[in-house]
Design a protein around this motif. Structure first.
Motif, PDB file in Angstrom:
ATOM      1  N   LEU A   1       0.830  -1.210   0.000  1.00 35.78           N
ATOM      2  CA  LEU A   1       0.000   0.000   0.000  1.00 35.78           C
ATOM      3  C   LEU A   1       0.864   1.259   0.000  1.00 35.78           C
ATOM      4  CD1 LEU A   1      -2.914  -0.757   2.502  1.00 35.78           C
ATOM      5  CD2 LEU A   1      -3.130  -0.191   0.078  1.00 35.78           C
ATOM      6  N   THR A   2       1.924   1.233   0.784  1.00 35.70           N
ATOM      7  CA  THR A   2       2.808   2.399   0.861  1.00 35.70           C
ATOM      8  C   THR A   2       3.568   2.589  -0.444  1.00 35.70           C
ATOM      9  OG1 THR A   2       3.064   1.906   3.219  1.00 35.70           O
ATOM     10  CG2 THR A   2       4.539   3.547   2.283  1.00 35.70           C
ATOM     11  N   LYS A   3       4.016   1.489  -1.043  1.00 37.71           N
ATOM     12  CA  LYS A   3       4.695   1.566  -2.339  1.00 37.71           C
ATOM     13  C   LYS A   3       3.789   2.201  -3.392  1.00 37.71           C
ATOM     14  CE  LYS A   3       8.171  -2.134  -2.549  1.00 37.71           C
ATOM     15  NZ  LYS A   3       8.474  -3.452  -3.155  1.00 37.71           N
ATOM     16  N   LYS A   4       2.518   1.863  -3.342  1.00 37.17           N
ATOM     17  CA  LYS A   4       1.564   2.410  -4.299  1.00 37.17           C
ATOM     18  C   LYS A   4       1.514   3.929  -4.199  1.00 37.17           C
ATOM     19  CE  LYS A   4      -1.685   1.882  -7.411  1.00 37.17           C
ATOM     20  NZ  LYS A   4      -1.354   1.378  -8.765  1.00 37.17           N
ATOM     21  N   PHE A   5       1.571   4.448  -2.996  1.00 34.40           N
ATOM     22  CA  PHE A   5       1.595   5.900  -2.804  1.00 34.40           C
ATOM     23  C   PHE A   5       2.872   6.498  -3.371  1.00 34.40           C
ATOM     24  CE2 PHE A   5       3.187   9.325   0.030  1.00 34.40           C
ATOM     25  CZ  PHE A   5       2.313  10.330  -0.381  1.00 34.40           C
ATOM     26  N   PHE A   6       3.986   5.808  -3.200  1.00 36.49           N
ATOM     27  CA  PHE A   6       5.264   6.317  -3.691  1.00 36.49           C
ATOM     28  C   PHE A   6       5.290   6.456  -5.216  1.00 36.49           C
ATOM     29  CE2 PHE A   6       7.625   4.397   0.206  1.00 36.49           C
ATOM     30  CZ  PHE A   6       7.211   5.473   0.979  1.00 36.49           C
ATOM     31  N   ASP A   7       4.414   5.739  -5.901  1.00 34.52           N
ATOM     32  CA  ASP A   7       4.368   5.835  -7.362  1.00 34.52           C
ATOM     33  C   ASP A   7       3.968   7.229  -7.831  1.00 34.52           C
ATOM     34  OD1 ASP A   7       5.081   3.191  -7.589  1.00 34.52           O
ATOM     35  OD2 ASP A   7       3.029   2.457  -7.882  1.00 34.52           O
ATOM     36  N   ASP A   8       3.161   7.915  -7.019  1.00 32.22           N
ATOM     37  CA  ASP A   8       2.727   9.273  -7.383  1.00 32.22           C
ATOM     38  C   ASP A   8       2.357  10.010  -6.103  1.00 32.22           C
ATOM     39  OD1 ASP A   8       1.685  11.601  -8.386  1.00 32.22           O
ATOM     40  OD2 ASP A   8       0.190  10.668  -9.672  1.00 32.22           O
ATOM     41  N   GLU A   9       3.339  10.612  -5.469  1.00 30.49           N
ATOM     42  CA  GLU A   9       3.123  11.241  -4.176  1.00 30.49           C
ATOM     43  C   GLU A   9       2.333  12.546  -4.268  1.00 30.49           C
ATOM     44  OE1 GLU A   9       6.638  11.546  -1.818  1.00 30.49           O
ATOM     45  OE2 GLU A   9       7.283   9.492  -2.261  1.00 30.49           O
ATOM     46  N   GLU A  10       2.207  13.091  -5.451  1.00 26.85           N
ATOM     47  CA  GLU A  10       1.436  14.336  -5.623  1.00 26.85           C
ATOM     48  C   GLU A  10      -0.062  14.044  -5.689  1.00 26.85           C
ATOM     49  OE1 GLU A  10       2.448  17.503  -5.625  1.00 26.85           O
ATOM     50  OE2 GLU A  10       4.462  16.767  -5.110  1.00 26.85           O
TER      51      GLU A  10
ATOM     52  N   GLY B   1      -1.339  10.508  -5.634  1.00 25.98           N
ATOM     53  CA  GLY B   1      -1.666   9.174  -5.150  1.00 25.98           C
ATOM     54  C   GLY B   1      -2.271   9.195  -3.751  1.00 25.98           C
ATOM     55  N   LEU B   2      -2.905   8.096  -3.370  1.00 25.94           N
ATOM     56  CA  LEU B   2      -3.558   7.973  -2.074  1.00 25.94           C
ATOM     57  C   LEU B   2      -2.604   7.371  -1.048  1.00 25.94           C
ATOM     58  CD1 LEU B   2      -6.007   7.799  -0.111  1.00 25.94           C
ATOM     59  CD2 LEU B   2      -6.553   5.587  -1.180  1.00 25.94           C
ATOM     60  N   LEU B   3      -2.397   8.088   0.060  1.00 27.54           N
ATOM     61  CA  LEU B   3      -1.705   7.518   1.209  1.00 27.54           C
ATOM     62  C   LEU B   3      -2.805   6.990   2.125  1.00 27.54           C
ATOM     63  CD1 LEU B   3       0.850   6.882   2.758  1.00 27.54           C
ATOM     64  CD2 LEU B   3       0.791   9.192   3.743  1.00 27.54           C
ATOM     65  N   ASP B   4      -3.115   5.717   1.986  1.00 30.78           N
ATOM     66  CA  ASP B   4      -4.292   5.116   2.602  1.00 30.78           C
ATOM     67  C   ASP B   4      -4.036   4.817   4.077  1.00 30.78           C
ATOM     68  OD1 ASP B   4      -6.595   3.795   3.215  1.00 30.78           O
ATOM     69  OD2 ASP B   4      -6.293   2.127   1.838  1.00 30.78           O
ATOM     70  N   HIS B   5      -4.112   5.858   4.890  1.00 33.65           N
ATOM     71  CA  HIS B   5      -3.853   5.678   6.319  1.00 33.65           C
ATOM     72  C   HIS B   5      -4.944   4.850   6.995  1.00 33.65           C
ATOM     73  CE1 HIS B   5      -6.666   9.039   6.497  1.00 33.65           C
ATOM     74  NE2 HIS B   5      -6.814   8.820   7.794  1.00 33.65           N
ATOM     75  N   PHE B   6      -6.158   4.849   6.430  1.00 31.39           N
ATOM     76  CA  PHE B   6      -7.242   4.041   6.989  1.00 31.39           C
ATOM     77  C   PHE B   6      -6.870   2.558   6.977  1.00 31.39           C
ATOM     78  CE2 PHE B   6      -9.604   7.669   5.035  1.00 31.39           C
ATOM     79  CZ  PHE B   6     -10.108   8.222   6.199  1.00 31.39           C
ATOM     80  N   SER B   7      -6.509   2.071   5.799  1.00 24.83           N
ATOM     81  CA  SER B   7      -6.175   0.652   5.655  1.00 24.83           C
ATOM     82  C   SER B   7      -4.878   0.301   6.374  1.00 24.83           C
ATOM     83  CB  SER B   7      -6.071   0.274   4.177  1.00 24.83           C
ATOM     84  OG  SER B   7      -7.318   0.433   3.529  1.00 24.83           O
ATOM     85  N   LEU B   8      -3.921   1.205   6.338  1.00 25.34           N
ATOM     86  CA  LEU B   8      -2.660   0.955   7.030  1.00 25.34           C
ATOM     87  C   LEU B   8      -2.887   0.806   8.531  1.00 25.34           C
ATOM     88  CD1 LEU B   8      -0.234   3.359   5.129  1.00 25.34           C
ATOM     89  CD2 LEU B   8      -0.132   0.864   5.172  1.00 25.34           C
ATOM     90  N   ALA B   9      -3.779   1.623   9.085  1.00 26.12           N
ATOM     91  CA  ALA B   9      -4.077   1.531  10.518  1.00 26.12           C
ATOM     92  C   ALA B   9      -4.754   0.202  10.850  1.00 26.12           C
ATOM     93  CB  ALA B   9      -4.949   2.701  10.948  1.00 26.12           C
ATOM     94  N   SER B  10      -5.692  -0.218  10.001  1.00 27.99           N
ATOM     95  CA  SER B  10      -6.383  -1.490  10.236  1.00 27.99           C
ATOM     96  C   SER B  10      -5.401  -2.659  10.138  1.00 27.99           C
ATOM     97  CB  SER B  10      -7.519  -1.668   9.221  1.00 27.99           C
ATOM     98  OG  SER B  10      -8.513  -0.684   9.396  1.00 27.99           O
ATOM     99  N   LEU B  11      -4.529  -2.613   9.162  1.00 29.85           N
ATOM    100  CA  LEU B  11      -3.528  -3.673   9.005  1.00 29.85           C
ATOM    101  C   LEU B  11      -2.536  -3.660  10.167  1.00 29.85           C
ATOM    102  CD1 LEU B  11      -2.885  -3.371   5.173  1.00 29.85           C
ATOM    103  CD2 LEU B  11      -3.625  -5.462   6.347  1.00 29.85           C
ATOM    104  N   ALA B  12      -2.188  -2.463  10.626  1.00 30.00           N
ATOM    105  CA  ALA B  12      -1.261  -2.365  11.757  1.00 30.00           C
ATOM    106  C   ALA B  12      -1.866  -2.994  13.001  1.00 30.00           C
ATOM    107  CB  ALA B  12      -0.898  -0.910  12.020  1.00 30.00           C
ATOM    108  N   ARG B  13      -3.167  -2.806  13.199  1.00 30.40           N
ATOM    109  CA  ARG B  13      -3.838  -3.422  14.349  1.00 30.40           C
ATOM    110  C   ARG B  13      -3.807  -4.942  14.209  1.00 30.40           C
ATOM    111  NH1 ARG B  13      -7.998  -3.326  18.397  1.00 30.40           N
ATOM    112  NH2 ARG B  13      -7.901  -5.494  19.076  1.00 30.40           N
TER     113      ARG B  13
END
Length: 262
Positions: free
Chosen positions: A56-65, A67-79
């Motif tokens: 998910l984070t790599k996907k954001f790095f493809d277009d940081e201007e 692209g989506l930094l999906d903090h919602f999903s990252l938080a759920s996965l982190a839990r």
């Protein structure tokens, strides 16, 4: 927006994941005890959660201007990663003798049986039949009997044994006890688990301040950058701790001090 902190968190998790994958892969095709196999199964689950975070984070790095930094999903996965990390440590605790591990194992079996019964019953009411119910009561009674015998050997009171036999416990001494046993900071773990559960369940903490946090679906706000940096670094830290444990515990023939339990 400076996304450097996200890159730093990504590097930490990526590095920790590489080591964890190497430990997991070296155990493929080897002979392990039942406890090692269960610990390795949850360890694999932990690794996959973290790999999803990395992707998910790599996907954001493809277009940081844009692209989506999906903090919602990252938080759920982190839990989910946090919970898998704790369960791996709980199963692989090296100080357990055979009786204590068997009691812990039976408690997991009972929770599994009760939980399956709970989520399958509504479907059964609709006419769907499951083979599980053919012997579920006998299996449950057998587990409870074993808990009674093992609990007596461990000098638990009858009241405490009866409480365990209800099947609501996952951890012998609760979550805080399992965290303490793992050698982790209890308050820190509790903060992470409580905070991130809001993202899993879509509780207000996960969305009520979107305007205040300037959450965007193109690029990233300062909140999203800082939050994701924290998520990635935090999960990397727990993963590194679990990898240290599994590096030794997963060794065939010697990692599990009690050997195989039938």
């Amino acid at each position: 927006m400076d996304t450097g902190p996200v890159h730093a968190g990504f590097d930490a998790l990526d590095s920790a994941s590489e080591r964890a994958v190497a430990i997991s892969e070296r155990n493929i095709g080897k002979t392990h005890t039942g406890r090692q196999r269960r610990a390795l199964a949850v360890f694999s689950k932990l690794i996959v959660h973290n790999m999803a975070m990395i992707l998910l984070t790599k996907k954001f790095f493809d277009d940081e201007e844009r692209g989506l930094l999906d903090h919602f999903s990252l938080a759920s996965l982190a839990r989910s990663s946090l919970d898998a990390a704790l369960m791996t440590m709980y199963i692989s605790e090296p100080s357990l003798n055979l009786t204590r591990w068997d009691f812990r194992r039976q408690l997991l079996f009972l929770h599994d049986t009760n939980n399956r019964s709970r989520f399958l019953k509504p479907l059964r009411k609709d006419g769907v039949e499951f083979g599980f119910f053919e012997n579920a009561d006998a299996v449950r009674d057998g587990i409870r009997s074993k808990l009674g015998k093992l609990g007596a050997e461990l000098l638990y009171s009858q009241e405490k044994i009866a409480d365990y036999q209800r099947g609501f416990h996952i951890f012998v001494d609760g979550v805080r006890g399992a965290v303490r046993e793992a050698g982790w900071d209890v308050d820190e773990f509790e903060f992470n688990q409580s905070y991130l559960s809001a993202y899993v369940h879509s509780h207000p903490v996960s969305f009520i301040r979107l305007d205040e946090h300037q959450v965007t679906f193109e690029g990233a706000s300062q909140f999203q950058v800082d939050f994701c940096h924290y998520l990635l670094e935090m999960t990397a830290g727990y993963l590194a701790s679990v990898a240290d444990r599994m590096d030794a515990f997963s060794l065939p023939g010697e990692g599990d001090p009690n050997g195989h339990l039938e």
